[in-house]
Design a protein around this motif. Structure first.
Motif: not given
Length: 683
Positions: A128-140, A218-227
């Motif tokens: 299975v081929l998927e795009p490699k996202f440049d974001g913040l990895s999370v467990e939900v 990516r930095n924007a998403a990571a910074g906001l998620m750790r507020q």
């Protein structure tokens, strides 16, 4: 009452509703809003206008305000933000969140495919081929189909609780669709990202408010998620994709394609770009297609991910210490653009290292406007022969950090002067010395350019561990000239701290208490906190273990320091120069007068484990892995991260990785948690 297909927005007066009627309307509104959220944020196919949606949402808010006991934690209204948390709690993942082996080289991809075919004993394997996202990895985590909590990846074994911020993302369902079929507990993995158009709009606002813009989405998403305050995150342009079931009560689907199908059925957003493949040629086509279209996507990707589809084959392939053997990332070539060097500035970093920076005519590099790029050091500038006025090709190293790759020759154009590093610090005018490839400002703790970084490093978790003293607070303390060196931190009171943007009575008191509580550090942590050039955590431990007290180390000569096993001449010179500097000694004396008492290292006792080498795999109940390493090192042992012929013991904790198999192959003795604690007790 149905708010899904043709919602009626002519509502009965709330004062005329009984509790039973309000309960039914709230239930229907939540169901309708969740349905329309899914259509808008996951399916990208809204069925009602924004005005109608806003009326439904406002009605739900009004009803929950009138009947507060009917508000629940999974109501859509929690997305507007909740009360701030005091800290980000640490939570152990259900299973380790592994990272991917990544490669730019097609030969490594071929090797990966051959290994999979060999293990499957087949000429063809489904991937299975998927795009490699440049974001913040999370467990939900979902329990009984309802959102329970979510965490960052952290170190792969333990992450930080960001539930309050995840709830603000509309693409995250607070209740799963087809909840009746959902397992009692479900752990899924996803990637939080910021769409490009939202990123550009957010950065424009930050620049307009004279705030530092985010470097990339990516930095924007990571910074906001750790507020700490989710109200600062609510309404921000964030989304996420899900791509893995980590754990669940019951049987996993037999293959990855069915996992993706099941995630979609539960309402968890998956990438529409996912495809299947059976050959290298199909994978090459997918890689090329996404590389060509990446600039047209509304989110950043930096490669593709290739995953073995069959779960039984995955199990046979197994995992390494940090990444699975059943998946690999094939990275894209970094984006490159050409622009002109307007000037070359010299930036002074936290440790005093001077770095030449090319100031560029603004250029768009893969959707990001770049106006400066690192030139690393003087040798690099001269090797590439970069001068003011040159045309240069810019590359985003690692697809993030801009750097000058090469000069683009221009015929018939007169070039500027050859660049040379300054002899005096451009900020404090102190002498600049050269150490190897780098140039250093000798002012140490008294150079203003280094101060904000010094404060942040001093307060870091591995150093003095001063909570609430992050980048924003440090920058304000320096900019407002409230702190001129590290010693000034201990003279701040709560009124000083309350004057900082973002601080109130409670947060100011918390920071004051944290600073005052950092007055009795252990010597090795204090040495690391000082930010002495070339003195990282390991070297700080070596120095502390040898000299045992700050006074003895401060008075030691370069030659005495260099005699320590494993300490090179450059480290010895940097350490001796630091303590010989009058400005640094003055700062340390002021810290002493403020009550800072650096704790001497305890005398080395018997070292019954001297000569033994330990490797750790998996988590330990009663201590962290770092604490376990410190314990055995204090008893004379050596610790390494990988199994070799010199390894004496493998300590096996919870969820051990592939090291277990390697230890068995090489005949390394294994200790479970109980045996390890017994060994420590006997030693």
């Amino acid at each position: 009452m149905d708010f899904k297909r043709n919602p009626d927005t002519h509502f009965k007066g709330i004062d005329k509703l009984g509790k039973k009627e309000a309960t039914e309307e709230i239930r229907a509104l939540r169901e309708g809003i969740n349905y329309h959220d899914h259509l808008y944020y996951v399916k990208d196919s809204p069925k009602i206008s924004d005005a109608v949606y806003d009326k439904l949402f406002q009605r739900l808010q009004d009803l929950e305000e009138a009947f507060p006991d009917l508000k629940t934690g999974d109501s859509p209204t929690v997305r507007v933000g909740a009360e701030p948390v005091s800290q980000l709690k640490k939570i152990k993942h259900k299973v380790p969140l592994l990272s991917l082996q990544a490669s730019l080289d097609e030969k490594n991809i071929e090797s990966f495919l051959k290994t999979a075919c060999k293990k499957a004993n087949s000429q063809s394997v489904k991937y299975v081929l998927e795009p490699k996202f440049d974001g913040l990895s999370v467990e939900v985590i979902y329990e009984k189909g309802r959102f329970k909590y979510g965490t960052t990846r952290g170190n792969g074994e333990v992450g930080e609780d960001i539930s309050h911020n995840l709830k603000t993302i509309h693409a995250l369902p607070l209740s799963l669709q087809h909840r009746d079929d959902a397992p009692a507990t479900l752990a899924v993995r996803g990637e939080v990202f910021m769409p490009r158009d939202g990123f550009m709009a957010l950065n424009k606002r930050r620049v307009e408010r004279d705030e530092e813009p985010f470097a990339n989405p990516r930095n924007a998403a990571a910074g906001l998620m750790r507020q700490y305050k989710s109200r600062q995150v609510a309404g921000k342009p964030l989304s996420l994709f899900f791509y893995e079931i980590l754990a669940l009560d019951g049987e996993q689907p037999p293959n990855h394609q069915e996992v993706l199908d099941q995630l979609s059925r539960w309402g968890l957003k998956t990438s529409p770009l996912n495809e299947s493949a059976f050959s290298l040629k199909q994978i090459e086509n997918y890689h090329r297609k996404l590389a060509e279209h990446r600039d047209h996507l509304d989110y950043e990707i930096d490669g593709i991910v290739i995953k073995v589809d069959d779960h039984s084959l995955r199990e046979a392939l197994g995992t390494r210490d940090r990444n699975p053997r059943w998946a690999i990332a094939w990275k894209f070539e970094p984006r490159k653009e050409v622009t002109q060097v307007e000037d070359i500035a010299v930036q002074v970093g936290r440790t005093g290292i001077l770095t030449p920076v090319a100031l560029l005519q603004p250029v768009d590099v893969g959707g990001v406007t770049v106006s400066r790029a690192t030139l690393h050091n003087e040798g690099e500038v001269q090797r590439k022969d970069i001068r003011v006025g040159d045309r240069v090709r810019i590359i985003r190293a690692g697809d993030v950090i801009p750097e000058v790759e090469e000069r683009v020759k221009q015929r018939g154009r007169k070039r500027g002067k050859i660049f040379k590093m300054p002899k005096r610090c451009p900020v404090c005018n102190s002498k600049v010395v050269r150490e190897g490839a780098y140039h250093l400002c000798t002012a140490g703790l008294s150079c203003a350019a280094q101060l904000s970084g010094h404060i942040q490093h001093y307060a870091a978790r591995d150093a003095m561990d001063i909570d609430h003293l992050g980048e924003k607070a440090a920058d304000q303390l320096v900019r407002r000239e409230m702190v001129h060196n590290l010693a000034d931190l201990y003279a701040l009171d709560t009124n000083d701290l309350k004057s900082l943007d973002g601080f109130a009575e409670r947060s100011a008191t918390q920071l004051y208490v944290a600073i005052q509580g950092a007055k009795k550090p252990r010597l090795d942590r204090f040495l690391f906190a000082l930010g002495i050039p070339r003195v990282g955590r390991k070297v700080a431990k070596q120095l502390a273990g040898e000299f045992r007290s700050l006074e003895k180390l401060a008075d030691a000569s370069e030659g005495e320091i260099a005699k320590i096993s494993g300490i090179g001449s450059e480290v010895a010179a940097a350490t001796a120069n630091f303590f010989a500097d009058d400005n640094n000694r003055e700062v340390l004396e002021r810290m002493r007068k403020s009550g800072v008492r650096v704790q001497s290292m305890p005398r080395r006792g018997k070292q019954p484990l001297k000569g033994k080498t330990f490797v750790f795999s998996g988590g330990l109940d009663k201590m962290t892995r770092d604490e376990a390493k410190e314990r055995v090192e204090a008893l004379g042992a050596r610790t390494t991260s990988s199994i070799s012929g010199e390894t004496d013991y493998l300590v096996v904790g919870e969820d051990p990785g592939s090291k277990l198999d390697e230890a068995e192959e090489k005949g390394v003795k294994r200790l479970d948690k109980k045996e390890f604690l017994k060994l420590l007790g006997n030693s």
